[in-house]
Motif scaffolding. Structure first.
Motif, PDB file in Angstrom:
ATOM      1  N   ASP A 115       4.810  58.003 -50.542  1.00 19.86           N
ATOM      2  CA  ASP A 115       4.944  58.847 -49.349  1.00 19.86           C
ATOM      3  C   ASP A 115       6.316  59.510 -49.416  1.00 19.86           C
ATOM      4  OD1 ASP A 115       5.026  60.115 -46.920  1.00 19.86           O
ATOM      5  OD2 ASP A 115       4.545  58.340 -45.729  1.00 19.86           O
ATOM      6  N   ALA A 116       6.314  60.784 -49.726  1.00 17.93           N
ATOM      7  CA  ALA A 116       7.581  61.506 -49.915  1.00 17.93           C
ATOM      8  C   ALA A 116       8.281  61.828 -48.601  1.00 17.93           C
ATOM      9  CB  ALA A 116       7.336  62.793 -50.697  1.00 17.93           C
ATOM     10  N   THR A 117       7.580  61.728 -47.485  1.00 17.84           N
ATOM     11  CA  THR A 117       8.187  62.017 -46.181  1.00 17.84           C
ATOM     12  C   THR A 117       8.441  60.725 -45.432  1.00 17.84           C
ATOM     13  OG1 THR A 117       6.017  62.277 -45.145  1.00 17.84           O
ATOM     14  CG2 THR A 117       7.061  64.267 -46.031  1.00 17.84           C
ATOM     15  N   LYS A 118       9.587  60.655 -44.768  1.00 17.93           N
ATOM     16  CA  LYS A 118       9.964  59.470 -43.998  1.00 17.93           C
ATOM     17  C   LYS A 118       9.830  59.810 -42.519  1.00 17.93           C
ATOM     18  CE  LYS A 118      13.812  56.207 -43.370  1.00 17.93           C
ATOM     19  NZ  LYS A 118      15.212  55.881 -43.763  1.00 17.93           N
ATOM     20  N   ASN A 119       8.766  59.334 -41.913  1.00 22.12           N
ATOM     21  CA  ASN A 119       8.498  59.622 -40.503  1.00 22.12           C
ATOM     22  C   ASN A 119       8.759  58.379 -39.678  1.00 22.12           C
ATOM     23  OD1 ASN A 119       5.992  61.260 -42.115  1.00 22.12           O
ATOM     24  ND2 ASN A 119       7.330  62.445 -40.765  1.00 22.12           N
ATOM     25  N   ASP A 128       5.060  56.691 -39.639  1.00 22.33           N
ATOM     26  CA  ASP A 128       4.504  55.992 -40.794  1.00 22.33           C
ATOM     27  C   ASP A 128       4.304  54.526 -40.414  1.00 22.33           C
ATOM     28  OD1 ASP A 128       4.564  58.243 -42.439  1.00 22.33           O
ATOM     29  OD2 ASP A 128       6.612  57.822 -43.113  1.00 22.33           O
ATOM     30  N   HIS A 205      12.958  53.084 -47.822  1.00 25.13           N
ATOM     31  CA  HIS A 205      12.343  54.328 -48.293  1.00 25.13           C
ATOM     32  C   HIS A 205      13.300  55.007 -49.258  1.00 25.13           C
ATOM     33  CE1 HIS A 205      10.677  58.453 -48.197  1.00 25.13           C
ATOM     34  NE2 HIS A 205       9.533  57.837 -47.933  1.00 25.13           N
ATOM     35  N   LYS A 208      10.578  58.714 -52.210  1.00 23.47           N
ATOM     36  CA  LYS A 208       9.285  58.881 -52.868  1.00 23.47           C
ATOM     37  C   LYS A 208       8.232  57.911 -52.352  1.00 23.47           C
ATOM     38  CE  LYS A 208      11.253  60.532 -57.238  1.00 23.47           C
ATOM     39  NZ  LYS A 208      11.352  60.287 -58.713  1.00 23.47           N
ATOM     40  N   ASN A 242      -0.139  57.693 -42.502  1.00 17.20           N
ATOM     41  CA  ASN A 242       0.840  58.691 -42.942  1.00 17.20           C
ATOM     42  C   ASN A 242       1.192  59.569 -41.745  1.00 17.20           C
ATOM     43  OD1 ASN A 242       2.219  60.915 -44.025  1.00 17.20           O
ATOM     44  ND2 ASN A 242       1.126  60.768 -45.980  1.00 17.20           N
ATOM     45  N   ALA A 244       3.226  62.088 -41.398  1.00 14.80           N
ATOM     46  CA  ALA A 244       3.310  63.523 -41.651  1.00 14.80           C
ATOM     47  C   ALA A 244       1.944  64.190 -41.559  1.00 14.80           C
ATOM     48  CB  ALA A 244       3.929  63.784 -43.018  1.00 14.80           C
TER      49      ALA A 244
END
Length: 296
Positions: A115-119, A128, A205, A208, A242, A244
């Protein structure tokens, strides 16, 4: 004629051995093979494809995702698919990687996924999240989607946003367990917070992927806790949201049940050797007795 009689008698003895003694000899041989397999811990069947082996370590289980202690085991790759039983369905994560360690007192799972985005912010963007699901009664494993009315499950759910709230409350580092909830459920959308043996969670995190370490004391089942006991295997399932992609509630990627295999508690070695010796002597005596009766 005498030689012919001796040959005839030998043939008869051989026939007798084949008909009466050979089956017992084969049985005794199989018993000895079985003893040998048990002695050297050789399994007769391989584990299921999606199984997670819990490795015992002689130090406290790690709670940090980047701890070197995780190098003592390897990832089990668990496939996920979009949840479609309860709408709105969804879920885009296709796999989690899981490692499991225990130290005789506690157990820890490191769950990682791409998961490239950190939510992790509280607000309009979904968080996330990841969850571990375990049956309260491993002998009656329910359908994988959050249990059934006759068979409850224990769910450990971690949310990045909850952990971030804990960080903001106490300072730069989230306190252990800030982002995790201990839930039980007996059906879809019936999960509730339940007292029990509380799990903890710590995340990392790297830009990536997420790595989340869940840890909990070993113990038997109670109202809000699944049993996790050395020597007793159970089932385990996973879910990922996820943020995002706007994944919340039933919009998640889920796994089927997988096997969680604990190391077997070793029996007393002296007792095992005595038992082995008795079995070998009895088997050898049975074979010798049968051979004498056939020869006579």
């Amino acid at each position: 004629m005498a030689d012919s009689g001796r040959v005839h008698r030998k043939v008869n003895i051989g026939a007798g051995l084949t008909a009466r003694g050979k089956a017992i000899c084969v049985l005794a041989a199989l018993m000895l093979v079985g003893v040998g397999l048990s002695m050297f811990n050789v399994p007769l069947a391989s584990s299921a494809a999606n199984s997670i082996d819990v490795i015992h370590i002689n130090q406290q289980v790690p709670i940090e995702p980047r701890s070197a202690a995780w190098d003592s085991t390897k990832d089990a790759e668990i496939p996920l698919s979009a949840q479609q039983i309860y709408q709105p369905g969804g879920g885009t994560t296709r796999m989690v990687r899981v490692r499991a360690l225990e130290d005789g007192q506690s157990i820890a799972f490191r769950v990682s996924w791409d998961d490239a985005t950190k939510n992790n912010e509280v607000g309009n963007v979904a968080s996330d999240a990841v969850a571990i699901q375990l049956p309260i009664d491993p002998s009656h494993v329910p359908y994988q989607c959050m249990g059934q009315s006759t068979s409850r499950v224990n769910i450990w759910q971690w949310k990045a946003a909850l952990e971030q709230m804990g960080t903001e409350a106490v300072g730069a580092t989230a306190f252990e367990g800030a982002g995790v909830r201990n839930l039980t459920s007996n059906g879809i959308c019936k999960a509730v917070d339940t007292p029990g043996i509380r799990p903890n969670a710590v995340s990392y995190h790297d830009g990536k992927q997420w790595q989340v370490v869940f840890s909990r004391a070993l113990g038997r089942a109670d109202l809000g806790s699944a049993p996790l006991v050395r020597g007793a295997s159970t089932s385990i399932a996973f879910a990922v949201w996820n943020g995002a992609r706007g994944e919340v509630r039933g919009m998640k990627a889920v796994s089927t049940w997988n096997t969680l295999t604990f190391p077997q508690v070793q029996a007393n070695s002296a007792g095992g050797l005595i038992t082995l010796g008795v079995i070998v002597l009895v088997s050898a005596g049975a074979v010798a007795f049968t051979m004498r009766r056939v020869a006579g």
